[in-house]
Design an enzyme around this catalytic site. Structure first.
Site, short mmCIF file in Angstrom:
data_model
loop_
_atom_site.label_atom_id
_atom_site.label_comp_id
_atom_site.label_asym_id
_atom_site.label_seq_id
_atom_site.Cartn_x
_atom_site.Cartn_y
_atom_site.Cartn_z
N PRO A 2 -3.38 -0.40 2.06
CA PRO A 2 -3.63 -0.50 0.62
C PRO A 2 -2.39 -0.95 -0.14
O PRO A 2 -1.27 -0.54 0.18
CB PRO A 2 -4.03 0.94 0.24
CG PRO A 2 -4.43 1.59 1.52
CD PRO A 2 -3.61 0.94 2.58
N GLU A 3 -2.59 -1.79 -1.15
CA GLU A 3 -1.48 -2.20 -2.01
C GLU A 3 -1.28 -1.15 -3.11
O GLU A 3 -2.05 -0.21 -3.27
CB GLU A 3 -1.74 -3.59 -2.57
CG GLU A 3 -1.92 -4.61 -1.45
CD GLU A 3 -1.79 -6.06 -1.87
OE1 GLU A 3 -1.08 -6.34 -2.86
OE2 GLU A 3 -2.40 -6.93 -1.21
N LYS A 52 3.62 2.22 -2.42
CA LYS A 52 2.54 2.55 -1.50
C LYS A 52 2.62 3.99 -1.01
O LYS A 52 1.97 4.35 -0.03
CB LYS A 52 2.56 1.58 -0.31
CG LYS A 52 2.37 0.12 -0.71
CD LYS A 52 2.40 -0.79 0.51
CE LYS A 52 2.24 -2.25 0.09
NZ LYS A 52 2.24 -3.15 1.27
N ARG A 262 3.03 -11.63 8.96
CA ARG A 262 1.93 -11.47 8.02
C ARG A 262 1.35 -12.84 7.66
O ARG A 262 2.06 -13.84 7.61
CB ARG A 262 2.40 -10.76 6.73
CG ARG A 262 2.96 -9.37 6.95
CD ARG A 262 1.93 -8.39 7.48
NE ARG A 262 0.82 -8.24 6.56
CZ ARG A 262 0.82 -7.36 5.54
NH1 ARG A 262 1.87 -6.59 5.31
NH2 ARG A 262 -0.23 -7.26 4.76
#
Length: 272
Positions: A2-3, A52, A262
């Protein structure tokens, strides 16, 4: 993973469910049992997010400073998640690391990367190694600017570095760089102050929308037409997960490349 907007949304939700209540804390899985026993029966005073990372604060009574009692640090990582149900809760399903039961709502935490008791020194150390969080009122963008302007790393890499800006993930990284027209491979030393200010301002605009709605919305209304979203349950994006498709603005093919492990997406036409 999750951001940051999702963690701030979660903190607000948990504050609404548990804030000011004397709660029951257990660890059905057993891996947090000793710590849960220390928290059981205390007042849940505050839930807050730093990038986060999620912090729960507890005290003996529902009065006095909130930093006077124990804290729990949660990092969801890739697999962690909270689920909720009305109290009284049913038997735990799966590996529940921590269960919190309030007056009307309970929440189970499964699969986190971290769930641990924190001291004030631990929290100070965490904050010290994180960059400014655009969703916090105390964020200092100049700290991020100094880190970026002195680095030869690509801006696409720097934006994902939690030591530079806390809470930014893959979607915000790709979409904000598109919206401000910056090549993700440009070194930080070649980012102008005006460009950085535009990136920061866009984060200040977009991340609260994501926090309120629970989904990342990035496409401007005048551009929200044509190609559908990359998934049926997600809002449209400009470049994220649209490799091989035409840019919504210029028609150039969106490209993909891996950057430091990424997925990176960008438009060579709009991001020169």
């Amino acid at each position: 993973m999750p951001e940051g907007h999702a963690l701030h949304r979660l903190a607000r939700r948990q504050q609404r469910f548990f804030g000011g209540q004397r709660v029951r804390v257990t660890s059905p899985q057993g891996r947090f049992a000793r710590e849960a026993a220390d928290l059981d029966g205390l007042v849940f005073r505050r839930a807050e997010a730093w990038g986060k990372h999620l912090i729960h604060r507890y005290t003996e009574q529902n009065v006095g400073p909130v930093d006077a009692g124990p804290m729990v640090h949660v990092h969801l990582g890739i697999y962690g998640a909270f689920s909720e149900e009305p109290t009284p809760m049913g038997a735990p399903t799966g590996e529940v690391r921590m269960r919190i039961e309030g007056d009307e709502t309970g929440s189970d935490l499964r699969g986190p990367a971290a769930c641990e008791l924190y001291s004030p020194a631990d929290l100070d150390a965490l904050i010290g190694r994180l960059g400014p969080d655009p969703l916090r009122d105390d964020a200092d963008p100049d700290r991020a600017w100094r880190a970026i302007s002195r680095s030869r790393r690509a801006i696409g890499s720097l934006l994902m570095d939690q030591k530079v800006i806390a809470g930014i993930g893959n979607i915000y990284r790709a979409e904000v760089l598109f919206r401000v027209g910056v090549d993700p491979y440009r070194p930080g030393t070649r980012i102008s102050r005006d460009e950085f200010d535009a990136i920061w301002a866009d984060l200040l605009h977009l991340m609260p929308i994501g926090m309120r709605r629970g989904l990342i919305h990035v496409v401007r209304p005048e551009d929200d037409h044509g190609a559908p979203a990359y998934a049926v349950d997600r809002p449209r994006t400009y470049v994220y997960r649209r490799a091989g498709e035409p840019c919504r603005l210029c028609g150039t093919t969106i490209v993909w490349r891996e950057m430091e492990g990424r997925n990176l997406f960008w438009c060579p036409g709009c991001q020169s």
